[in-house]
Design a protein around this motif. Structure first.
Motif, PDB file in Angstrom:
ATOM      1  N   GLU A 181     -50.717   7.867  21.276  1.00  0.00           N
ATOM      2  CA  GLU A 181     -50.600   6.519  21.847  1.00  0.00           C
ATOM      3  C   GLU A 181     -51.812   6.142  22.697  1.00  0.00           C
ATOM      4  O   GLU A 181     -51.672   5.806  23.872  1.00  0.00           O
ATOM      5  CB  GLU A 181     -49.322   6.421  22.679  1.00  0.00           C
ATOM      6  CG  GLU A 181     -48.111   6.774  21.831  1.00  0.00           C
ATOM      7  CD  GLU A 181     -46.908   5.947  22.173  1.00  0.00           C
ATOM      8  OE1 GLU A 181     -47.088   4.767  22.531  1.00  0.00           O
ATOM      9  OE2 GLU A 181     -45.796   6.484  22.072  1.00  0.00           O
ATOM     10  N   ARG A 218     -48.264  17.848  19.932  1.00  0.00           N
ATOM     11  CA  ARG A 218     -48.456  19.025  20.802  1.00  0.00           C
ATOM     12  C   ARG A 218     -48.298  20.326  20.032  1.00  0.00           C
ATOM     13  O   ARG A 218     -48.962  21.316  20.332  1.00  0.00           O
ATOM     14  CB  ARG A 218     -47.451  19.007  21.948  1.00  0.00           C
ATOM     15  CG  ARG A 218     -47.780  17.943  22.977  1.00  0.00           C
ATOM     16  CD  ARG A 218     -46.969  18.178  24.241  1.00  0.00           C
ATOM     17  NE  ARG A 218     -47.065  17.024  25.103  1.00  0.00           N
ATOM     18  CZ  ARG A 218     -46.019  16.356  25.579  1.00  0.00           C
ATOM     19  NH1 ARG A 218     -44.794  16.751  25.281  1.00  0.00           N
ATOM     20  NH2 ARG A 218     -46.202  15.318  26.348  1.00  0.00           N
ATOM     21  N   PHE A 244     -35.448  21.853  22.165  1.00  0.00           N
ATOM     22  CA  PHE A 244     -35.705  22.098  23.588  1.00  0.00           C
ATOM     23  C   PHE A 244     -34.413  22.550  24.236  1.00  0.00           C
ATOM     24  O   PHE A 244     -33.342  22.000  23.948  1.00  0.00           O
ATOM     25  CB  PHE A 244     -36.192  20.820  24.282  1.00  0.00           C
ATOM     26  CG  PHE A 244     -37.620  20.462  23.954  1.00  0.00           C
ATOM     27  CD1 PHE A 244     -38.672  21.212  24.454  1.00  0.00           C
ATOM     28  CD2 PHE A 244     -37.897  19.365  23.150  1.00  0.00           C
ATOM     29  CE1 PHE A 244     -39.986  20.884  24.159  1.00  0.00           C
ATOM     30  CE2 PHE A 244     -39.213  19.036  22.846  1.00  0.00           C
ATOM     31  CZ  PHE A 244     -40.256  19.792  23.352  1.00  0.00           C
ATOM     32  N   ALA A 248     -32.607  16.246  27.478  1.00  0.00           N
ATOM     33  CA  ALA A 248     -31.981  15.303  26.565  1.00  0.00           C
ATOM     34  C   ALA A 248     -31.466  15.988  25.299  1.00  0.00           C
ATOM     35  O   ALA A 248     -30.606  15.472  24.606  1.00  0.00           O
ATOM     36  CB  ALA A 248     -32.979  14.208  26.195  1.00  0.00           C
ATOM     37  N   SER A 249     -32.038  17.164  25.010  1.00  0.00           N
ATOM     38  CA  SER A 249     -31.663  17.830  23.763  1.00  0.00           C
ATOM     39  C   SER A 249     -30.617  18.912  23.993  1.00  0.00           C
ATOM     40  O   SER A 249     -30.441  19.799  23.160  1.00  0.00           O
ATOM     41  CB  SER A 249     -32.906  18.434  23.108  1.00  0.00           C
ATOM     42  OG  SER A 249     -33.902  17.458  22.982  1.00  0.00           O
ATOM     43  N   ALA A 277     -44.130  15.372  30.744  1.00  0.00           N
ATOM     44  CA  ALA A 277     -43.156  16.477  30.552  1.00  0.00           C
ATOM     45  C   ALA A 277     -43.873  17.742  30.081  1.00  0.00           C
ATOM     46  O   ALA A 277     -44.897  17.674  29.455  1.00  0.00           O
ATOM     47  CB  ALA A 277     -42.100  16.068  29.530  1.00  0.00           C
ATOM     48  N   HIS A 306     -47.049   2.797  18.600  1.00  0.00           N
ATOM     49  CA  HIS A 306     -45.763   2.121  18.653  1.00  0.00           C
ATOM     50  C   HIS A 306     -45.734   0.903  17.729  1.00  0.00           C
ATOM     51  O   HIS A 306     -44.689   0.498  17.258  1.00  0.00           O
ATOM     52  CB  HIS A 306     -45.467   1.660  20.080  1.00  0.00           C
ATOM     53  CG  HIS A 306     -44.417   2.469  20.750  1.00  0.00           C
ATOM     54  ND1 HIS A 306     -44.692   3.358  21.752  1.00  0.00           N
ATOM     55  CD2 HIS A 306     -43.091   2.538  20.544  1.00  0.00           C
ATOM     56  CE1 HIS A 306     -43.575   3.927  22.141  1.00  0.00           C
ATOM     57  NE2 HIS A 306     -42.588   3.454  21.429  1.00  0.00           N
ATOM     58  N   ALA A 333     -39.794   5.250  16.961  1.00  0.00           N
ATOM     59  CA  ALA A 333     -39.295   4.710  18.228  1.00  0.00           C
ATOM     60  C   ALA A 333     -39.440   5.754  19.326  1.00  0.00           C
ATOM     61  O   ALA A 333     -39.710   6.925  19.057  1.00  0.00           O
ATOM     62  CB  ALA A 333     -37.830   4.308  18.065  1.00  0.00           C
ATOM     63  N   SER A 334     -39.251   5.322  20.544  1.00  0.00           N
ATOM     64  CA  SER A 334     -39.353   6.225  21.691  1.00  0.00           C
ATOM     65  C   SER A 334     -38.378   7.391  21.522  1.00  0.00           C
ATOM     66  O   SER A 334     -37.206   7.185  21.206  1.00  0.00           O
ATOM     67  CB  SER A 334     -39.022   5.434  22.962  1.00  0.00           C
ATOM     68  OG  SER A 334     -39.335   6.196  24.090  1.00  0.00           O
ATOM     69  N   GLY A 335     -38.875   8.618  21.685  1.00  0.00           N
ATOM     70  CA  GLY A 335     -38.025   9.797  21.563  1.00  0.00           C
ATOM     71  C   GLY A 335     -37.911  10.338  20.148  1.00  0.00           C
ATOM     72  O   GLY A 335     -37.178  11.296  19.901  1.00  0.00           O
ATOM     73  N   LYS A 395     -42.944  12.006  18.216  1.00  0.00           N
ATOM     74  CA  LYS A 395     -44.393  11.867  17.950  1.00  0.00           C
ATOM     75  C   LYS A 395     -45.220  12.803  18.841  1.00  0.00           C
ATOM     76  O   LYS A 395     -46.045  13.571  18.353  1.00  0.00           O
ATOM     77  CB  LYS A 395     -44.843  10.411  18.168  1.00  0.00           C
ATOM     78  CG  LYS A 395     -44.088   9.400  17.335  1.00  0.00           C
ATOM     79  CD  LYS A 395     -44.599   7.985  17.567  1.00  0.00           C
ATOM     80  CE  LYS A 395     -44.360   7.448  18.973  1.00  0.00           C
ATOM     81  NZ  LYS A 395     -42.938   7.280  19.338  1.00  0.00           N
ATOM     82  N   SER A 396     -44.986  12.718  20.147  1.00  0.00           N
ATOM     83  CA  SER A 396     -45.778  13.555  21.073  1.00  0.00           C
ATOM     84  C   SER A 396     -45.488  15.027  20.844  1.00  0.00           C
ATOM     85  O   SER A 396     -46.397  15.863  20.857  1.00  0.00           O
ATOM     86  CB  SER A 396     -45.457  13.191  22.525  1.00  0.00           C
ATOM     87  OG  SER A 396     -45.785  11.851  22.779  1.00  0.00           O
TER      88      SER A 396
HETATM   89  N1  LIG Z   1     -40.466  19.255  27.533  1.00  0.00           N
HETATM   90  C1  LIG Z   1     -39.333  18.769  27.036  1.00  0.00           C
HETATM   91  N2  LIG Z   1     -38.120  19.264  27.409  1.00  0.00           N
HETATM   92  C2  LIG Z   1     -36.980  18.784  26.889  1.00  0.00           C
HETATM   93  N3  LIG Z   1     -36.917  17.796  25.983  1.00  0.00           N
HETATM   94  C3  LIG Z   1     -38.072  17.255  25.576  1.00  0.00           C
HETATM   95  C4  LIG Z   1     -39.346  17.698  26.067  1.00  0.00           C
HETATM   96  N4  LIG Z   1     -40.334  16.984  25.474  1.00  0.00           N
HETATM   97  C5  LIG Z   1     -39.693  16.120  24.640  1.00  0.00           C
HETATM   98  N5  LIG Z   1     -38.370  16.278  24.677  1.00  0.00           N
HETATM   99  C6  LIG Z   1     -37.370  15.541  23.890  1.00  0.00           C
HETATM  100  O1  LIG Z   1     -37.771  15.569  22.530  1.00  0.00           O
HETATM  101  C7  LIG Z   1     -37.545  14.332  21.900  1.00  0.00           C
HETATM  102  C8  LIG Z   1     -38.837  13.770  21.341  1.00  0.00           C
HETATM  103  O2  LIG Z   1     -39.680  13.399  22.414  1.00  0.00           O
HETATM  104  P1  LIG Z   1     -41.179  12.900  22.223  1.00  0.00           P
HETATM  105  O3  LIG Z   1     -41.778  12.808  23.574  1.00  0.00           O
HETATM  106  O4  LIG Z   1     -41.855  13.766  21.245  1.00  0.00           O
HETATM  107  O5  LIG Z   1     -40.960  11.457  21.585  1.00  0.00           O
HETATM  108  P2  LIG Z   1     -42.031  10.312  21.291  1.00  0.00           P
HETATM  109  O6  LIG Z   1     -41.819   9.884  19.889  1.00  0.00           O
HETATM  110  O7  LIG Z   1     -43.389  10.788  21.662  1.00  0.00           O
HETATM  111  O8  LIG Z   1     -41.542   9.142  22.266  1.00  0.00           O
HETATM  112  P3  LIG Z   1     -42.407   8.013  23.041  1.00  0.00           P
HETATM  113  O9  LIG Z   1     -42.684   6.949  22.042  1.00  0.00           O
HETATM  114  O10 LIG Z   1     -41.510   7.536  24.127  1.00  0.00           O
HETATM  115  O11 LIG Z   1     -43.658   8.657  23.580  1.00  0.00           O
HETATM  116  C9  LIG Z   1     -36.897  13.439  22.960  1.00  0.00           C
HETATM  117  O12 LIG Z   1     -35.501  13.522  22.804  1.00  0.00           O
HETATM  118  C10 LIG Z   1     -37.324  14.080  24.257  1.00  0.00           C
HETATM  119  O13 LIG Z   1     -36.402  13.820  25.282  1.00  0.00           O
END
Ligand SMILES: Nc1ncnc2c1ncn2[C@@H]1O[C@H](COP(=O)(O)OP(=O)(O)OP(=O)(O)O)[C@@H](O)[C@H]1O
Ligand SMILES: [Mg+2]
Length: 280
Positions: free
Chosen positions: A182, A53, A13, A17-18, A280, A215, A43-45, A48-49
């Motif tokens: 989730e 997608r 991205f 954060a990236s 997001a 989770h 873990a969060s981040g 997975k999402s």
């Molecule tokens: N639209 C976006 N723009 C910038 N960075 C993004 C975007 N979507 C996700 N990220 C970044 O990509 C990484 C993975 O995020 P993602 O949401 O896929 O994690 P996750 O495993 O689903 O976390 P959670 O358990 O909190 O839902 C994270 O560092 C997040 O900040």
């Protein structure tokens, strides 16, 4: 045939954060066979999402040689989403942590939305559904245990009932693959169990392939024979869920393993960050 086939999927991205160039997904290779029920943990981040997608063709990957196929048809290649994406998406049912239903519409209408893509244009424009579709809708709602809620406004359903309505919609859609991100993160344990039972029913009784991000490792072990674990956008484990001992999780995740082993910690983290990431 594989339900999902992913080759060399990476996603960076820009900004956020990236910004430091860290990849949200890093060279993911993954195959999910038709009829499997697979848990996606991390873990969060961990990505997975983002991975789900990409599988759905909502987000395009980095423009490097890569491929995602759904039931043998590419949905994106080398960073480009294919033009027939909508047609391929008809086979995919989505369930998210929230925002699954249109709140002001009835449960029945929400579920019938699943049938829209299969109906001729005049029916779509007039919202006039054939009786066979309405019967299918009632049968699907009954199957997920909320047959008495058809006329209710979606807003009046509990979180767990809304998730089950989303599963009924996937049935009416005649989806062959369910991607659930989730789906139980905002639910109490009893509602969580019911939603997971229904996902299992769709998998076993209707032969749907299910990929569900979670989770909690204990839920993954209970419901999914196979788990794929992500850490920092990489697959760090792909194998039997039964082998995911606390010791292995600590080896894979270090101190972040706590989030996966203790549902309360996961819940607190999801409450803090889930809404932001999911919008997001
Ligand atoms: N639209 C976006 N723009 C910038 N960075 C993004 C975007 N979507 C996700 N990220 C970044 O990509 C990484 C993975 O995020 P993602 O949401 O896929 O994690 P996750 O495993 O689903 O976390 P959670 O358990 O909190 O839902 C994270 O560092 C997040 O900040
Ligand atoms: Mg997520």
């Amino acid at each position: 045939m594989d339900a999902i086939r992913i080759e060399r999927l990476s996603k960076t991205f820009s900004g956020g954060a990236s910004a430091a160039g860290r990849k949200a997904l890093d060279e993911i290779n993954l195959r999910v066979g038709s009829g499997e029920m697979v848990a996606l943990i991390g873990a969060s981040g961990s990505g997975k999402s983002t991975l789900l997608r990409h599988i759905a063709g909502f987000v395009a990957s980095d423009p490097q040689p890569s491929q995602i196929e759904i039931l043998g048809r590419p949905i994106q290649q080398n960073g480009r989403i294919v033009r027939e994406v909508r047609r391929i998406r008809r086979d995919i049912g989505f369930v998210f942590q929230q925002f699954n239903l249109v709140h002001r519409l009835s449960v029945e209408t929400n579920v019938l939305i699943g049938a829209l893509a299969r109906l001729p244009l005049w029916r779509r424009l007039t919202g006039c559904f054939p009786r066979s579709e309405r019967e299918l809708c009632v049968a699907a709602l009954t199957e997920v245990g909320i047959g008495d809620k058809a006329a209710e406004r979606a807003a009046n359903l509990s979180g767990g009932q809304q998730q089950r309505a989303a599963l009924a919609r996937a049935l009416v859609q005649r989806a062959r693959l369910i991607l659930a991100d989730e789906p139980i993160a905002s639910l109490d344990p009893e509602s969580s169990r019911r939603v997971m039972d229904m996902l299992r029913m769709l998998n076993r009784d209707h032969g749907l392939t299910v990929v569900v991000s979670l989770h909690q490792v204990d839920i993954a072990m209970q419901y999914c024979p196979r788990t794929v674990a992500l850490r920092d956008g990489r697959v760090v484990y792909d194998g039997p869920s039964a082998a995911l001992t606390p010791a292995l999780l600590r080896q894979l995740y270090g101190s972040a393993a706590r989030e996966l082993l203790e549902p309360d910690a996961a819940h607190a983290i999801t409450q803090r960050f889930g809404a932001r990431l999911n919008t997001a």
